[in-house]
Design a protein around this motif. Structure first.
Motif, PDB file in Angstrom:
ATOM      1  N   ASP A  83       0.967  -0.979   0.040  1.00  0.00           N
ATOM      2  CA  ASP A  83       0.170  -0.191  -0.058  1.00  0.00           C
ATOM      3  C   ASP A  83       0.980   1.382  -0.529  1.00  0.00           C
ATOM      4  O   ASP A  83       2.314   0.838   0.448  1.00  0.00           O
ATOM      5  CB  ASP A  83      -1.201   0.142   0.986  1.00  0.00           C
ATOM      6  CG  ASP A  83      -1.932   0.913   1.336  1.00  0.00           C
ATOM      7  OD1 ASP A  83      -3.089   1.275   0.903  1.00  0.00           O
ATOM      8  OD2 ASP A  83      -1.842   2.205   1.480  1.00  0.00           O
ATOM      9  N   ARG A  86       1.112   2.417   3.453  1.00  0.00           N
ATOM     10  CA  ARG A  86       1.615   1.842   4.530  1.00  0.00           C
ATOM     11  C   ARG A  86       2.862   0.912   4.393  1.00  0.00           C
ATOM     12  O   ARG A  86       3.387   1.097   5.765  1.00  0.00           O
ATOM     13  CB  ARG A  86       0.047   0.596   5.091  1.00  0.00           C
ATOM     14  CG  ARG A  86       0.720  -0.773   5.946  1.00  0.00           C
ATOM     15  CD  ARG A  86      -0.637  -1.392   6.373  1.00  0.00           C
ATOM     16  NE  ARG A  86      -1.000  -2.481   4.679  1.00  0.00           N
ATOM     17  CZ  ARG A  86      -2.069  -2.701   4.320  1.00  0.00           C
ATOM     18  NH1 ARG A  86      -2.801  -1.275   4.032  1.00  0.00           N
ATOM     19  NH2 ARG A  86      -1.709  -3.289   3.496  1.00  0.00           N
ATOM     20  N   ASP A 199      -2.899   5.438   6.613  1.00  0.00           N
ATOM     21  CA  ASP A 199      -2.310   3.724   6.263  1.00  0.00           C
ATOM     22  C   ASP A 199      -2.408   2.830   4.627  1.00  0.00           C
ATOM     23  O   ASP A 199      -2.358   2.366   3.802  1.00  0.00           O
ATOM     24  CB  ASP A 199      -2.947   2.941   7.327  1.00  0.00           C
ATOM     25  CG  ASP A 199      -1.445   2.701   8.372  1.00  0.00           C
ATOM     26  OD1 ASP A 199       0.120   2.590   7.810  1.00  0.00           O
ATOM     27  OD2 ASP A 199      -1.683   1.971   9.265  1.00  0.00           O
ATOM     28  N   LYS A 200      -4.178   3.212   4.478  1.00  0.00           N
ATOM     29  CA  LYS A 200      -4.379   2.866   3.462  1.00  0.00           C
ATOM     30  C   LYS A 200      -4.733   3.979   2.393  1.00  0.00           C
ATOM     31  O   LYS A 200      -6.052   4.738   2.249  1.00  0.00           O
ATOM     32  CB  LYS A 200      -6.114   2.248   3.799  1.00  0.00           C
ATOM     33  CG  LYS A 200      -6.527   1.820   2.648  1.00  0.00           C
ATOM     34  CD  LYS A 200      -7.529   1.001   3.476  1.00  0.00           C
ATOM     35  CE  LYS A 200      -7.806  -0.247   4.388  1.00  0.00           C
ATOM     36  NZ  LYS A 200      -8.971  -1.164   3.893  1.00  0.00           N
ATOM     37  N   TYR A 324      -5.691  -2.622  -4.829  1.00  0.00           N
ATOM     38  CA  TYR A 324      -6.172  -1.954  -3.581  1.00  0.00           C
ATOM     39  C   TYR A 324      -7.282  -1.977  -2.683  1.00  0.00           C
ATOM     40  O   TYR A 324      -8.065  -1.596  -2.126  1.00  0.00           O
ATOM     41  CB  TYR A 324      -5.834   0.052  -3.747  1.00  0.00           C
ATOM     42  CG  TYR A 324      -6.623   0.914  -3.230  1.00  0.00           C
ATOM     43  CD1 TYR A 324      -5.880   0.887  -1.710  1.00  0.00           C
ATOM     44  CD2 TYR A 324      -7.652   1.142  -2.895  1.00  0.00           C
ATOM     45  CE1 TYR A 324      -6.354   2.604  -0.989  1.00  0.00           C
ATOM     46  CE2 TYR A 324      -8.472   2.413  -2.554  1.00  0.00           C
ATOM     47  CZ  TYR A 324      -7.901   2.797  -0.826  1.00  0.00           C
ATOM     48  OH  TYR A 324      -8.657   3.581  -1.003  1.00  0.00           O
ATOM     49  N   ARG A 327      -8.945  -4.482  -0.473  1.00  0.00           N
ATOM     50  CA  ARG A 327      -8.816  -3.938   0.617  1.00  0.00           C
ATOM     51  C   ARG A 327      -9.580  -3.357   1.211  1.00  0.00           C
ATOM     52  O   ARG A 327      -9.504  -2.718   2.491  1.00  0.00           O
ATOM     53  CB  ARG A 327      -6.939  -3.433   0.804  1.00  0.00           C
ATOM     54  CG  ARG A 327      -6.042  -4.732   0.568  1.00  0.00           C
ATOM     55  CD  ARG A 327      -4.845  -4.638   1.268  1.00  0.00           C
ATOM     56  NE  ARG A 327      -4.466  -3.326   0.538  1.00  0.00           N
ATOM     57  CZ  ARG A 327      -3.547  -2.657  -0.414  1.00  0.00           C
ATOM     58  NH1 ARG A 327      -3.164  -3.418  -1.224  1.00  0.00           N
ATOM     59  NH2 ARG A 327      -3.008  -1.768  -0.905  1.00  0.00           N
TER      60      ARG A 327
END
Length: 328
Positions: A83, A86, A199-200, A324, A327
C-alpha cells in the motif's frame, strides 16, 4: 564581527552534519535504474546511514545484484500487502535517523549533492517562522522523454526553490500541497507526530500528508530545485486515464483537504502552456496528440471523483492499482 558570524555559520554547519539520514525505497521488479540509483547514493557528499528497501515480491529480488552496497537492508512483502501509505510507514519504522528520504526505485540522483541539498532545506523557515517538515526534489526528464512530458516536468518542477505555507493557498491553490515521494525528505520526529502517511492510500500519500501538515499544524513544505533526480515516464493515453483516476479517488477520499482547492484550473493552465511550448519548439504537429492525452487525463480525473457511484467492476477497469480495492 565577521569572525563571530563565521563561527555561528560553522556551528550551524556542524549541526547540519550531525543529522543522520536514512533512505527508504519501495521496489517492485527493480531494474538497471535501481542499480544506478544505489550507485549514486554511494557517491553522495552527505553520508547515508542506511538504505531501507521495501521490496514487493521476493521472487523479483536478486541479492547478488546488490552485493557490497553499504548499509543496504531489504524487507520483502507480497503484492497484496503493498500500500502506498502503509508500506512507506513500515519502512519508516525501521529508521532511527533524524531525516528520512523516501525515493522510488526509478529515480536516479542527477549528481552527488542530492542528499546534501535536501538536508539544507530543513534549516529554512516560512515567512511566519514555520518549520519545514518535508522537502522534495526537482525531477528532471530522462533522455528518452517525449517533448510534451519534458515540458510538464519543467512546469511542475521549476528551477527555483520555494518554501510553501498556508499563506500561499490563495496564490498556489492545490500546488501548496504539491510534493512527491519520488524523492522527498521528512523530519522523522515531525513525521510521526503527524501520524505518518495515511495507512490505506491508493495514491497521493505525499500530498495528503503535506495538506494535513500545512492546514492542521502550520508546517512548511520545501521545494528544493538544487536537489535533482532524473525521473520521467512516457505514459500512453490509457495509463494517464488510470493514473488520474487513482489520483482523483485519493482526493475524493480526503475532502477535508481537497474540496476547497480545485485541480482543474491548474491542469488547464498546463495544457495551454504546453501547447504554446510545442509551437515555439516548431513541433505543432505534436499539439493534437497532447490534447488527446490531456483529455484522457481529465476524463480519468472526473470519473475518479465520482467513483462511489460506479459499479465495482467498472472501478476495477478504471484503476491502476487493483490490489487496493481488495482491501477496501
Amino acid at each position: 564581527m565577521q569572525d563571530e558570524t563565521m563561527e555561528v555559520r560553522s556551528e550551524r554547519n556542524a549541526g547540519a552534519r550531525r543529522r543522520t539520514v536514512d533512505v527508504i525505497i519501495p521496489t517492485y521488479k527493480p531494474d538497471k535504474k535501481f542499480s544506478r540509483l544505489l550507485r549514486m547514493l554511494e557517491l553522495q557528499t552527505y553520508p547515508i546511514r542506511r538504505i531501507i528497501v521495501m521490496n514487493t515480491e521476493k521472487s523479483y529480488w536478486n541479492d547478488k545484484g546488490y552485493e557490497g552496497i553499504k548499509g543496504l537492508e531489504v524487507h520483502h512483502l507480497t503484492k497484496a500487502e503493498f500500500d502506498h501509505g502503509r508500506t512507506r510507514n513500515q519502512g519508516a519504522r525501521y529508521s532511527r535517523a533524524d531525516i528520512m528520504v523516501f525515493m522510488t526505485d526509478d529515480a536516479v540522483p542527477a549528481d552527488n549533492q542530492l542528499i546534501e541539498q535536501l538536508m539544507a532545506a530543513f534549516d529554512r523557515r516560512g515567512p511566519l517562522g514555520e518549520s519545514v517538515i518535508m522537502a522534495y526534489a526537482r525531477q528532471l526528464a530522462d533522455k528518452d522523454c517525449g517533448l510534451a512530458e519534458r515540458y510538464t516536468r519543467s512546469f511542475n518542477y521549476p528551477d527555483h526553490s520555494r518554501v510553501k505555507t498556508r499563506a500561499d493557498l490563495k496564490e498556489l491553490g492545490i500546488k501548496t500541497f504539491f510534493a512527491s515521494n519520488v524523492c522527498c525528505a521528512y523530519d522523522r520526529e515531525k513525521f510521526w507526530f503527524q501520524g505518518g502517511f495515511t495507512d490505506k492510500t491508493i495514491f497521493n500519500e505525499d500530498m495528503i500528508f503535506a495538506g494535513r501538515a500545512v492546514l492542521e499544524d502550520d508546517y512548511a513544505v520545501a521545494y528544493v530545485a538544487e536537489a535533482r533526480v532524473v525521473h520521467s515516464h512516457n505514459y500512453g493515453c490509457m495509463a494517464q486515464f488510470h493514473r488520474n483516476f487513482d489520483l482523483a479517488v485519493s482526493q475524493a477520499d480526503h475532502p477535508e483537504l481537497f474540496s476547497a482547492v480545485r485541480s482543474e484550473s491548474e491542469g488547464i493552465r498546463l495544457v495551454k502552456q504546453t501547447a504554446r511550448y510545442l509551437v515555439k519548439q516548431r513541433r505543432p504537429w505534436l499539439v493534437p496528440g497532447m490534447f488527446v492525452k490531456s483529455g484522457f487525463k481529465y476524463l480519468g480525473y472526473r470519473v475518479g471523483k465520482c467513483y462511489r457511484l460506479l459499479p465495482r467492476a467498472l472501478v476495477l477497469r478504471c484503476t491502476m492499482n487493483k490490489e487496493y480495492w481488495s482491501r477496501v
